[in-house]
Design a protein around this motif. Structure first.
Motif, PDB file in Angstrom:
ATOM      1  N   ALA A  37      -2.156 -15.598   4.319  1.00 54.83           N
ATOM      2  CA  ALA A  37      -1.006 -15.390   4.951  1.00 54.83           C
ATOM      3  C   ALA A  37       0.292 -15.711   3.985  1.00 54.83           C
ATOM      4  O   ALA A  37       1.165 -16.241   4.454  1.00 54.83           O
ATOM      5  CB  ALA A  37      -0.527 -15.681   6.438  1.00 54.83           C
ATOM      6  N   ASN A  90      -0.592  -9.406   1.625  1.00 54.00           N
ATOM      7  CA  ASN A  90      -0.976  -7.982   2.120  1.00 54.00           C
ATOM      8  C   ASN A  90      -0.046  -7.304   3.252  1.00 54.00           C
ATOM      9  O   ASN A  90      -0.438  -6.405   3.789  1.00 54.00           O
ATOM     10  CB  ASN A  90      -2.448  -7.665   2.463  1.00 54.00           C
ATOM     11  CG  ASN A  90      -2.710  -8.652   3.697  1.00 54.00           C
ATOM     12  OD1 ASN A  90      -2.157  -9.155   4.382  1.00 54.00           O
ATOM     13  ND2 ASN A  90      -4.082  -8.811   3.757  1.00 54.00           N
ATOM     14  N   GLN A 127       0.159  -8.400   6.347  1.00 52.57           N
ATOM     15  CA  GLN A 127      -0.576  -8.597   7.791  1.00 52.57           C
ATOM     16  C   GLN A 127       0.091  -9.610   8.428  1.00 52.57           C
ATOM     17  O   GLN A 127       0.326  -9.728   9.706  1.00 52.57           O
ATOM     18  CB  GLN A 127      -2.097  -8.630   7.818  1.00 52.57           C
ATOM     19  CG  GLN A 127      -2.668  -7.216   7.086  1.00 52.57           C
ATOM     20  CD  GLN A 127      -4.220  -7.469   7.209  1.00 52.57           C
ATOM     21  OE1 GLN A 127      -4.730  -8.555   6.884  1.00 52.57           O
ATOM     22  NE2 GLN A 127      -4.963  -6.377   7.667  1.00 52.57           N
ATOM     23  N   PHE A 128       0.646 -10.592   7.965  1.00 50.49           N
ATOM     24  CA  PHE A 128       1.237 -11.748   8.719  1.00 50.49           C
ATOM     25  C   PHE A 128       2.658 -11.943   8.053  1.00 50.49           C
ATOM     26  O   PHE A 128       2.648 -12.287   6.758  1.00 50.49           O
ATOM     27  CB  PHE A 128       0.419 -12.927   8.428  1.00 50.49           C
ATOM     28  CG  PHE A 128      -0.915 -12.801   8.977  1.00 50.49           C
ATOM     29  CD1 PHE A 128      -1.165 -13.085  10.199  1.00 50.49           C
ATOM     30  CD2 PHE A 128      -1.916 -12.596   8.213  1.00 50.49           C
ATOM     31  CE1 PHE A 128      -2.437 -12.988  10.762  1.00 50.49           C
ATOM     32  CE2 PHE A 128      -3.185 -12.490   8.765  1.00 50.49           C
ATOM     33  CZ  PHE A 128      -3.610 -12.735  10.271  1.00 50.49           C
ATOM     34  N   ARG A 129       3.709 -11.924   8.851  1.00 51.55           N
ATOM     35  CA  ARG A 129       5.042 -12.240   8.271  1.00 51.55           C
ATOM     36  C   ARG A 129       5.582 -13.278   9.342  1.00 51.55           C
ATOM     37  O   ARG A 129       5.076 -13.495  10.545  1.00 51.55           O
ATOM     38  CB  ARG A 129       5.587 -10.691   8.506  1.00 51.55           C
ATOM     39  CG  ARG A 129       5.363  -9.783   7.667  1.00 51.55           C
ATOM     40  CD  ARG A 129       5.039  -9.989   6.463  1.00 51.55           C
ATOM     41  NE  ARG A 129       6.214 -10.687   5.558  1.00 51.55           N
ATOM     42  CZ  ARG A 129       6.963  -9.964   4.632  1.00 51.55           C
ATOM     43  NH1 ARG A 129       6.403  -8.688   4.320  1.00 51.55           N
ATOM     44  NH2 ARG A 129       7.868 -10.477   4.052  1.00 51.55           N
ATOM     45  N   TYR A 166       9.297  -2.321  11.690  1.00 54.37           N
ATOM     46  CA  TYR A 166       7.927  -2.594  11.523  1.00 54.37           C
ATOM     47  C   TYR A 166       7.163  -1.478  12.610  1.00 54.37           C
ATOM     48  O   TYR A 166       6.213  -0.714  11.797  1.00 54.37           O
ATOM     49  CB  TYR A 166       7.159  -3.816  11.985  1.00 54.37           C
ATOM     50  CG  TYR A 166       7.158  -4.733  10.742  1.00 54.37           C
ATOM     51  CD1 TYR A 166       6.524  -4.632   9.559  1.00 54.37           C
ATOM     52  CD2 TYR A 166       8.314  -5.830  10.542  1.00 54.37           C
ATOM     53  CE1 TYR A 166       6.759  -5.572   8.708  1.00 54.37           C
ATOM     54  CE2 TYR A 166       8.601  -6.695   9.640  1.00 54.37           C
ATOM     55  CZ  TYR A 166       7.720  -6.691   8.595  1.00 54.37           C
ATOM     56  OH  TYR A 166       7.736  -7.551   7.613  1.00 54.37           O
ATOM     57  N   GLY A 199      -1.416   1.765  14.488  1.00 53.03           N
ATOM     58  CA  GLY A 199      -1.555   0.565  14.820  1.00 53.03           C
ATOM     59  C   GLY A 199      -0.798  -0.306  15.564  1.00 53.03           C
ATOM     60  O   GLY A 199      -0.601   0.308  16.888  1.00 53.03           O
ATOM     61  N   LEU A 239       1.541  -4.173  16.680  1.00 49.61           N
ATOM     62  CA  LEU A 239       2.247  -5.293  16.256  1.00 49.61           C
ATOM     63  C   LEU A 239       2.012  -6.554  17.358  1.00 49.61           C
ATOM     64  O   LEU A 239       2.061  -6.098  18.451  1.00 49.61           O
ATOM     65  CB  LEU A 239       3.741  -5.156  16.072  1.00 49.61           C
ATOM     66  CG  LEU A 239       3.981  -3.993  15.126  1.00 49.61           C
ATOM     67  CD1 LEU A 239       5.630  -3.785  15.411  1.00 49.61           C
ATOM     68  CD2 LEU A 239       3.654  -4.214  13.652  1.00 49.61           C
ATOM     69  N   ARG A 287       2.099 -10.348  13.362  1.00 51.23           N
ATOM     70  CA  ARG A 287       0.809  -9.654  12.896  1.00 51.23           C
ATOM     71  C   ARG A 287       0.739  -8.199  12.947  1.00 51.23           C
ATOM     72  O   ARG A 287       0.905  -7.632  13.817  1.00 51.23           O
ATOM     73  CB  ARG A 287      -0.115 -10.578  13.617  1.00 51.23           C
ATOM     74  CG  ARG A 287      -1.646 -10.105  13.060  1.00 51.23           C
ATOM     75  CD  ARG A 287      -2.782 -10.882  13.196  1.00 51.23           C
ATOM     76  NE  ARG A 287      -3.957 -10.463  12.609  1.00 51.23           N
ATOM     77  CZ  ARG A 287      -5.295 -10.593  12.958  1.00 51.23           C
ATOM     78  NH1 ARG A 287      -5.403 -11.473  14.054  1.00 51.23           N
ATOM     79  NH2 ARG A 287      -6.107 -10.256  12.155  1.00 51.23           N
ATOM     80  N   VAL A 288       0.554  -7.698  11.931  1.00 53.10           N
ATOM     81  CA  VAL A 288       0.709  -6.231  11.586  1.00 53.10           C
ATOM     82  C   VAL A 288      -0.874  -5.848  11.451  1.00 53.10           C
ATOM     83  O   VAL A 288      -1.686  -6.006  10.747  1.00 53.10           O
ATOM     84  CB  VAL A 288       1.377  -5.630  10.452  1.00 53.10           C
ATOM     85  CG1 VAL A 288       1.210  -4.356  10.351  1.00 53.10           C
ATOM     86  CG2 VAL A 288       2.786  -6.273  10.612  1.00 53.10           C
ATOM     87  N   GLN A 289      -1.474  -5.021  12.524  1.00 55.69           N
ATOM     88  CA  GLN A 289      -2.833  -4.538  12.560  1.00 55.69           C
ATOM     89  C   GLN A 289      -2.762  -3.213  12.423  1.00 55.69           C
ATOM     90  O   GLN A 289      -2.135  -2.071  13.226  1.00 55.69           O
ATOM     91  CB  GLN A 289      -3.495  -4.992  13.965  1.00 55.69           C
ATOM     92  CG  GLN A 289      -3.535  -6.345  13.891  1.00 55.69           C
ATOM     93  CD  GLN A 289      -4.356  -7.039  15.244  1.00 55.69           C
ATOM     94  OE1 GLN A 289      -4.146  -6.349  16.273  1.00 55.69           O
ATOM     95  NE2 GLN A 289      -5.266  -7.796  15.168  1.00 55.69           N
TER      96      GLN A 289
END
Length: 188
Positions: free
Chosen positions: A6, A51, A53-55, A71, A160, A162, A186-188
């Motif tokens: 992350a 990547n 996925q975690f911000r 997002y 996806g 969030l 968290r972006v999935q």
């Protein structure tokens, strides 16, 4: 979180602490300590994976809701928003603005079985609203007999989802301004 997977969030955290040290909106007794934390976070993230996925979202640059909406747009747009928060605006303004910003009218609000922290002061969901938001009990929170203090939001999108968790309540102040907030995305 760990910088190995992350690093983006650690970079965002460093930017947040740098902003705390320099922002006119925040008074701090030791800006140097904030800068030292920023340096440590950047160093920890040096060899980590980035990547997206975690911000870490924070409200010093832009409101949490605006960043969440951006997002959501990247994932094809919001189709459902589920919110668990101990505090909401009496008129539902924060949630109404988030729904409008994401063009999503499918919004559910968690009604915690044991009530919310400060439940005598703030309602568990808006009493008066332009919309009638649906109160639901989220299954993963239903067995917890403590009063709710968590603030989390799931934004289902066409491509996806969030997950947002942190300090921002589901209020206009928490989602759009006035308060200084930080939340993990968290972006999935």
């Amino acid at each position: 979180m760990h910088p190995s997977f992350a690093a983006d969030a650690f970079d965002d955290g460093a930017a947040f602490f740098e902003a705390l040290a320099m922002s006119g909106a925040v008074q701090t007794t030791d800006g140097n300590a904030c800068r030292e934390v920023a340096t440590d976070l950047r160093k920890a993230a040096e060899r980590g994976q980035r990547n997206g996925q975690f911000r870490l979202l924070h409200s010093l640059d832009a409101p949490i809701a605006e960043q969440t909406a951006l997002y959501a747009d990247e994932l094809g747009g919001a189709t459902r928003i589920a919110v668990a928060s101990p505090y909401f605006d009496l008129d539902g303004n924060g949630i109404s603005k988030l729904a409008a910003m994401t063009n999503c009218d499918n919004v559910v609000l968690h009604s915690h079985p044991s009530g919310s922290v400060g439940a005598g002061i703030a309602p568990p969901w808006p009493y008066v609203s332009k919309q009638q938001w649906e109160p639901v009990t989220l299954s993963h929170l239903s067995g917890d007999h403590r009063r709710l203090h968590a603030k989390t939001m799931e934004v289902q999108c066409k491509q996806g989802r969030l997950l947002v968790a942190g300090s921002a309540n589901a209020t206009n102040a928490g989602l759009f301004g006035n308060n200084i907030e930080a939340s993990v995305l968290r972006v999935q």
